[in-house]
Design a protein around this motif. Sequence first.
Motif, PDB file in Angstrom:
ATOM      1  N   GLU A  32       1.545  10.026   6.322  1.00  0.00           N
ATOM      2  CA  GLU A  32       1.493   9.182   7.063  1.00  0.00           C
ATOM      3  C   GLU A  32       2.446   9.575   7.678  1.00  0.00           C
ATOM      4  O   GLU A  32       2.474   9.705   9.072  1.00  0.00           O
ATOM      5  CB  GLU A  32       1.088   7.822   6.540  1.00  0.00           C
ATOM      6  N   TYR A  33       3.933   9.757   7.237  1.00  0.00           N
ATOM      7  CA  TYR A  33       5.034  10.209   8.450  1.00  0.00           C
ATOM      8  C   TYR A  33       4.842  11.324   9.239  1.00  0.00           C
ATOM      9  O   TYR A  33       4.788  11.146  10.819  1.00  0.00           O
ATOM     10  CB  TYR A  33       6.541  10.250   6.843  1.00  0.00           C
ATOM     11  N   SER A  34       4.164  12.345   8.055  1.00  0.00           N
ATOM     12  CA  SER A  34       3.917  13.382   9.500  1.00  0.00           C
ATOM     13  C   SER A  34       3.038  13.339  10.401  1.00  0.00           C
ATOM     14  O   SER A  34       3.503  13.841  11.672  1.00  0.00           O
ATOM     15  CB  SER A  34       3.912  14.949   7.846  1.00  0.00           C
ATOM     16  N   GLY A  35       2.270  12.932   9.814  1.00  0.00           N
ATOM     17  CA  GLY A  35       1.258  12.715  10.906  1.00  0.00           C
ATOM     18  C   GLY A  35       2.173  11.753  11.774  1.00  0.00           C
ATOM     19  O   GLY A  35       1.851  11.844  13.782  1.00  0.00           O
ATOM     20  N   GLN A  36       2.812  10.327  12.192  1.00  0.00           N
ATOM     21  CA  GLN A  36       3.208   9.772  13.374  1.00  0.00           C
ATOM     22  C   GLN A  36       4.422  11.153  13.473  1.00  0.00           C
ATOM     23  O   GLN A  36       4.847  10.610  15.163  1.00  0.00           O
ATOM     24  CB  GLN A  36       4.036   8.785  12.510  1.00  0.00           C
ATOM     25  N   GLN A  37       5.077  11.975  13.250  1.00  0.00           N
ATOM     26  CA  GLN A  37       5.764  12.292  14.235  1.00  0.00           C
ATOM     27  C   GLN A  37       4.847  13.747  14.791  1.00  0.00           C
ATOM     28  O   GLN A  37       5.338  14.514  15.793  1.00  0.00           O
ATOM     29  CB  GLN A  37       6.487  13.890  13.015  1.00  0.00           C
ATOM     30  N   GLY A  38       4.253  13.888  14.536  1.00  0.00           N
ATOM     31  CA  GLY A  38       3.148  15.292  15.276  1.00  0.00           C
ATOM     32  C   GLY A  38       3.134  16.540  14.749  1.00  0.00           C
ATOM     33  O   GLY A  38       3.051  17.899  15.244  1.00  0.00           O
ATOM     34  N   PHE A  39       4.096  16.784  13.506  1.00  0.00           N
ATOM     35  CA  PHE A  39       4.299  17.613  12.542  1.00  0.00           C
ATOM     36  C   PHE A  39       2.459  17.546  11.356  1.00  0.00           C
ATOM     37  O   PHE A  39       2.401  16.914  10.710  1.00  0.00           O
ATOM     38  CB  PHE A  39       5.311  17.721  11.301  1.00  0.00           C
ATOM     39  N   SER A  40       2.210  19.288  10.765  1.00  0.00           N
ATOM     40  CA  SER A  40       1.844  19.496   9.972  1.00  0.00           C
ATOM     41  C   SER A  40       2.229  18.783   8.485  1.00  0.00           C
ATOM     42  O   SER A  40       3.518  18.875   8.449  1.00  0.00           O
ATOM     43  CB  SER A  40       1.518  21.235   9.937  1.00  0.00           C
ATOM     44  N   LEU A  49      10.581  17.915  -0.393  1.00  0.00           N
ATOM     45  CA  LEU A  49      10.313  17.702  -1.574  1.00  0.00           C
ATOM     46  C   LEU A  49      11.260  17.955  -2.636  1.00  0.00           C
ATOM     47  O   LEU A  49      11.443  19.629  -2.122  1.00  0.00           O
ATOM     48  CB  LEU A  49       9.016  18.045  -2.204  1.00  0.00           C
ATOM     49  N   GLY A  50      11.979  17.019  -2.873  1.00  0.00           N
ATOM     50  CA  GLY A  50      12.698  17.994  -3.968  1.00  0.00           C
ATOM     51  C   GLY A  50      15.124  18.335  -3.519  1.00  0.00           C
ATOM     52  O   GLY A  50      14.901  18.874  -3.629  1.00  0.00           O
ATOM     53  N   GLU A  51      14.669  18.151  -1.550  1.00  0.00           N
ATOM     54  CA  GLU A  51      15.856  18.049  -1.177  1.00  0.00           C
ATOM     55  C   GLU A  51      16.286  17.343  -0.824  1.00  0.00           C
ATOM     56  O   GLU A  51      15.872  16.180  -0.356  1.00  0.00           O
ATOM     57  CB  GLU A  51      15.275  19.089   0.150  1.00  0.00           C
ATOM     58  N   PRO A  52      17.214  17.239   0.112  1.00  0.00           N
ATOM     59  CA  PRO A  52      18.523  16.434   0.537  1.00  0.00           C
ATOM     60  C   PRO A  52      17.732  15.926   1.736  1.00  0.00           C
ATOM     61  O   PRO A  52      16.816  16.555   2.292  1.00  0.00           O
ATOM     62  CB  PRO A  52      19.435  16.561   0.425  1.00  0.00           C
ATOM     63  N   GLY A  53      18.255  15.131   2.494  1.00  0.00           N
ATOM     64  CA  GLY A  53      17.549  14.636   3.737  1.00  0.00           C
ATOM     65  C   GLY A  53      17.982  15.638   4.594  1.00  0.00           C
ATOM     66  O   GLY A  53      19.062  16.368   4.877  1.00  0.00           O
ATOM     67  N   TYR A  54      17.200  15.800   5.948  1.00  0.00           N
ATOM     68  CA  TYR A  54      18.271  16.542   7.271  1.00  0.00           C
ATOM     69  C   TYR A  54      17.912  15.390   8.077  1.00  0.00           C
ATOM     70  O   TYR A  54      17.323  14.717   8.083  1.00  0.00           O
ATOM     71  CB  TYR A  54      16.879  17.497   7.536  1.00  0.00           C
ATOM     72  N   THR A  55      19.288  16.612   9.336  1.00  0.00           N
ATOM     73  CA  THR A  55      19.371  15.602   9.814  1.00  0.00           C
ATOM     74  C   THR A  55      18.577  16.019  11.111  1.00  0.00           C
ATOM     75  O   THR A  55      17.285  16.751  11.336  1.00  0.00           O
ATOM     76  CB  THR A  55      21.075  16.318  10.979  1.00  0.00           C
ATOM     77  N   GLU A  56      18.565  14.634  12.340  1.00  0.00           N
ATOM     78  CA  GLU A  56      17.943  14.864  13.557  1.00  0.00           C
ATOM     79  C   GLU A  56      17.332  16.476  13.910  1.00  0.00           C
ATOM     80  O   GLU A  56      16.537  17.433  14.299  1.00  0.00           O
ATOM     81  CB  GLU A  56      18.185  14.303  14.829  1.00  0.00           C
ATOM     82  N   GLU A  57      19.167  17.333  14.122  1.00  0.00           N
ATOM     83  CA  GLU A  57      18.916  18.328  14.818  1.00  0.00           C
ATOM     84  C   GLU A  57      18.207  19.436  13.864  1.00  0.00           C
ATOM     85  O   GLU A  57      17.529  20.451  14.520  1.00  0.00           O
ATOM     86  CB  GLU A  57      20.372  18.723  15.915  1.00  0.00           C
ATOM     87  N   GLN A  58      18.451  19.346  12.053  1.00  0.00           N
ATOM     88  CA  GLN A  58      17.914  20.752  11.363  1.00  0.00           C
ATOM     89  C   GLN A  58      16.533  20.363  11.867  1.00  0.00           C
ATOM     90  O   GLN A  58      15.394  21.409  11.642  1.00  0.00           O
ATOM     91  CB  GLN A  58      18.087  20.313  10.176  1.00  0.00           C
ATOM     92  N   ALA A  59      15.797  19.681  11.568  1.00  0.00           N
ATOM     93  CA  ALA A  59      14.377  18.742  11.574  1.00  0.00           C
ATOM     94  C   ALA A  59      13.685  19.524  12.994  1.00  0.00           C
ATOM     95  O   ALA A  59      11.909  20.336  12.861  1.00  0.00           O
ATOM     96  CB  ALA A  59      14.072  17.384  11.699  1.00  0.00           C
ATOM     97  N   HIS A  60      14.364  19.432  14.264  1.00  0.00           N
ATOM     98  CA  HIS A  60      14.374  19.462  14.787  1.00  0.00           C
ATOM     99  C   HIS A  60      13.764  21.260  15.290  1.00  0.00           C
ATOM    100  O   HIS A  60      12.440  21.552  15.698  1.00  0.00           O
ATOM    101  CB  HIS A  60      14.873  19.713  16.728  1.00  0.00           C
ATOM    102  N   MET A  61      14.717  21.465  14.954  1.00  0.00           N
ATOM    103  CA  MET A  61      14.916  23.294  14.422  1.00  0.00           C
ATOM    104  C   MET A  61      13.967  24.265  13.697  1.00  0.00           C
ATOM    105  O   MET A  61      13.165  24.661  14.331  1.00  0.00           O
ATOM    106  CB  MET A  61      16.284  24.159  13.660  1.00  0.00           C
ATOM    107  N   VAL A  62      13.466  23.227  12.545  1.00  0.00           N
ATOM    108  CA  VAL A  62      11.945  23.312  11.810  1.00  0.00           C
ATOM    109  C   VAL A  62      10.917  23.172  12.985  1.00  0.00           C
ATOM    110  O   VAL A  62      10.220  24.174  12.792  1.00  0.00           O
ATOM    111  CB  VAL A  62      12.085  22.706  10.182  1.00  0.00           C
ATOM    112  N   ALA A  63      10.841  21.819  13.508  1.00  0.00           N
ATOM    113  CA  ALA A  63      10.258  21.778  14.305  1.00  0.00           C
ATOM    114  C   ALA A  63       9.312  23.032  15.315  1.00  0.00           C
ATOM    115  O   ALA A  63       8.270  23.540  15.379  1.00  0.00           O
ATOM    116  CB  ALA A  63       9.829  20.466  15.021  1.00  0.00           C
ATOM    117  N   LEU A  65      10.196  26.484  15.182  1.00  0.00           N
ATOM    118  CA  LEU A  65       9.753  27.557  14.489  1.00  0.00           C
ATOM    119  C   LEU A  65       8.058  27.260  14.146  1.00  0.00           C
ATOM    120  O   LEU A  65       7.831  28.410  14.249  1.00  0.00           O
ATOM    121  CB  LEU A  65      10.794  27.193  13.043  1.00  0.00           C
ATOM    122  N   PHE A  66       7.431  25.540  13.756  1.00  0.00           N
ATOM    123  CA  PHE A  66       6.443  25.270  14.186  1.00  0.00           C
ATOM    124  C   PHE A  66       5.735  25.267  15.276  1.00  0.00           C
ATOM    125  O   PHE A  66       4.608  25.153  15.030  1.00  0.00           O
ATOM    126  CB  PHE A  66       6.203  25.263  13.382  1.00  0.00           C
ATOM    127  N   GLY A  67       6.480  25.565  16.316  1.00  0.00           N
ATOM    128  CA  GLY A  67       6.156  25.461  18.086  1.00  0.00           C
ATOM    129  C   GLY A  67       5.575  23.793  17.912  1.00  0.00           C
ATOM    130  O   GLY A  67       4.540  24.245  18.989  1.00  0.00           O
TER     131      GLY A  67
END
Length: 69
Positions: A32-40, A49-63, A65-67
Amino acid sequence: MMNDSIPLNIRQRMQVAIKNGNKAEQQRLWHEYSGQQGFSNEWVMAARLGEPGYTEEQAHMVACLFGRC
């Protein structure tokens, strides 16, 4: 502790699902969350999963990377 960028309603339901060991509900909420964000769903699950939270900057960088930025 979960990242504050996740909407409060999903965060609260996820915390209950984690406490109860309900893996199916955890997966459904991440979907549900990924769909709201438009990410796969695959990269959101892999990043969260199993990782600490990410900052908005880190999430943007990953996004990017996946176009998805």
